[in-house]
Scaffold this active site. Structure first.
Site: not given
Length: 611
Positions: A245, A319
């Site tokens: 991320e 995710e």
């Protein structure tokens, strides 16, 4: 002291036993059969150049007409040729898709973190992942746990990454590895070791020299363990994620390419991926690396950014959040099981590969929990239940049964039988009978640090020069007058004159009035580290303890005695020889309490709740 509650394994028995190691030349026998996707006969609207990216994204997401998935002929025994790993392909008239060994492949992934599950229960959790219908395991690798001190690596016991990955292969699961170095994962400092903060100029997650030098040494050790576990080495690892991320951070344009190169130079040959939410996709993307997306629910517009960075590539949701983590003082976060089922169903009909985060959350053992900071510091709780597909205790949920039914309806083979639940017991309440005041504990600690000025936790000259990672620090100095006490503490401090509590310092509370005193007294400041922030630029400012000078009426105090209370097993071992006292009803100071739980000759799992 911190209140903790969570599932506690009482038995010392080794349920799993020692893991038999197989030579890599035979490890293909333990690899999961692949997920075969039959040829799709569907009429998609042709892609038109120079149209809006969302048009392309919409075309990607049209429901497919497919037969039931069948991978029965792609068992590990038949998949002997490992020359071609996980790849992406795109053909005219067909959606882009993954292939594994040259066969179409759709990733049904679920996250389990080996470091959050007792090793004795690894097999149970992995079998439940397989029985639910998943074909791939994903896991993070926490740098802070594997290298707690510079150059001192730990891959033993509950941190035996290789054993966990090989066990997954034995059970029939492929693996996507997420080695960081930063992993977030609601871990203390996002999984980065706290000793990095000893450098006052340190800039985490950048190409700052001190950071990348530490990363290089860690990767030299870690990746040498990972390389033999790759698909083309007859292992189960089919893909490796580059950092985590970074689009939400994006402070150094050279950093992500540096980490990519670091993986490649050390022998990673499998497909590389990045992982970001839709909003930060463009900032986290690397040329030549497959971009994946994180999301809370199925939203077509979320794929717009993804289509901008890569067109002819299959979609992968790294995710899909089926729940969320909890913080101290907040409500338990939950997510509707029907919503989870609906989103996963849409992924499947749209031929989108996905990873359920979390399939099984587990527990933040010890002090590994991180924290959030959005105007206020909030520590993540001990439980990492996450409202996941399996509970923290490893039990089935509505989400599990709904997903298993869904997967069972789209595969052409019978799913494995459900593993039995572990036996549990409810034990009588335990009332502590003995206690040891903190002031009596000091004599059993290691030699304190003597310093002219306060020293933050990470910079204490202890643990072979690596400082203190977790727990509490007690600062003592004599004062001979009252006044306005000012101190910067992270995260919360109890302030005492001798043994009398006179107030708190902490988040937003930097001043405390000390009453007038007639003679010099001992000022004690007990600081608790409640978890380092694991997300955002705030990770740069996570030094704990007293972080600067301490003053009374703007006059600096000096001559500090500093005690480290790291709460390690060796710390508690030293307390065995201490003289414990019967509990007093009216004692309210900081103390350690001792009670006995009588679990009988065959102890079982139970839930520990502190009241």
């Amino acid at each position: 002291m911190r209140r903790e509650q969570g599932w506690t394994r009482l038995s010392e028995r080794r349920v799993m036993g020692s893991l038999q190691r197989f030579s890599l030349c035979f490890s293909w026998k333990r690899i999961l059969c692949i997920f075969f996707l039959p040829v799709i006969l569907s009429g998609f609207a042709p892609r038109v150049k120079d149209k809006e990216d969302l048009i392309f994204a919409n075309a990607q997401l049209q429901p497919a007409q497919y037969s039931m998935f069948n991978w029965s002929h792609l068992t590990p025994l038949k998949l002997t040729d490992r020359s071609v790993g996980l790849q992406t392909e795109s053909r005219v008239g067909s959606k882009p898709y993954f292939t594994l060994g040259g066969h179409k492949f759709l990733i049904f992934g679920g996250s389990i973190h080996y470091f959050r599950v007792p090793r004795e229960y690894w097999r149970d959790r992995l079998l439940k992942l397989k029985a639910c219908g998943f074909n791939t395991l994903t896991t993070y690798v926490p740098w802070n746990l594997h290298e707690p001190q510079r150059g001192k690596f730990d891959f033993s016991g509950n941190l035996d990454l290789e054993a966990f990955v090989l066990m997954a292969a034995e059970i029939g699961l492929w693996v996507i590895l997420r080695p960081g170095p930063y992993i977030c994962s609601e871990m203390d400092l996002g999984g980065l070791p706290s000793w990095l903060l000893q450098d006052p100029k340190m800039i985490l997650r950048t190409t700052y020299k001190g950071f990348v030098e530490a990363v290089n040494k860690y990767f030299d050790h870690l990746i040498s363990r990972v390389v033999p576990l790759q698909y083309r080495k007859r292992g189960p690892i089919i893909a490796v994620q580059v950092e985590n991320e970074y689009g939400s951070f994006a402070e150094d344009k050279d950093y992500m390419p540096y980490i990519q190169k670091a993986l490649l130079e050390r022998g990673i040959v499998e497909l590389l991926m990045t992982s970001d939410d839709a909003k930060h996709m463009l900032k986290g993307y690397i040329e030549g690396v497959l971009a994946t997306i994180n999301m809370n629910t199925f939203q077509i517009n979320d794929f717009k950014q993804l289509s901008q960075v890569q067109r002819n590539k299959p979609i992968m949701v790294m995710e899909f959040w089926v729940g969320w983590f909890d913080t101290w003082g907040g409500k338990h976060m939950i997510k509707n099981a029907e919503d989870v089922e609906d989103t996963v169903s849409k992924f499947i009909t749209s031929e989108i590969s996905f990873n359920v985060y979390m399939f099984h959350g587990g527990t933040n053992f010890g002090f590994m929990n991180g924290a959030t900071y959005f105007g206020k510091h909030k520590g993540v709780v001990t439980s990492y239940d996450y409202d996941a597909v399996l509970t923290e205790a490893g039990d089935y949920t509505q989400k599990y049964f709904k997903l298993r039914k869904l997967f069972g309806s789209v595969v052409a083979v019978h799913l494995p039988p459900l593993p039995k639940l572990s036996p549990k017991a409810e034990y009588p309440a335990v009332k502590p009978s003995l206690y040891l005041p903190l002031w009596d504990v000091l004599q059993y600690l290691n030699k304190p640090v003597i310093s002219h000025t306060p020293v933050n936790m990470e910079s204490l000259p202890i643990n072979n020069g690596n400082g203190q990672s977790y727990g509490l620090v007690l600062y003592e100095t004599f004062i001979c007058c009252g006044g306005s006490l000012h101190a910067n503490v992270q995260d919360t401090a109890q302030v005492f004159l001798n043994e009398k509590n006179i107030g708190l310092l902490g988040d937003g509370i930097k001043k405390l009035n000390i009453p007038k005193i007639r003679e010099c007294q001992l000022l004690r400041i007990l600081v608790e580290n409640q978890g380092r922030v694991n997300f955002s630029w705030k990770i740069q400012d996570q030094r704990k303890g007293l972080t600067g000078s301490v003053t009374i009426d703007n006059i600096p105090l000096n001559g500090f005695i500093i005690y480290s209370l790291e709460m390690t097993m060796s710390f508690f071992e030293r307390l065995r020889s201490a003289t414990w006292k019967p509990v007093r009803k009216n004692y309210s100071g900081p103390a350690f309490y001792l009670g006995t739980l009588k679990a009988g000759s065959s102890p079982k799992d139970t839930f520990l709740r502190l009241l």
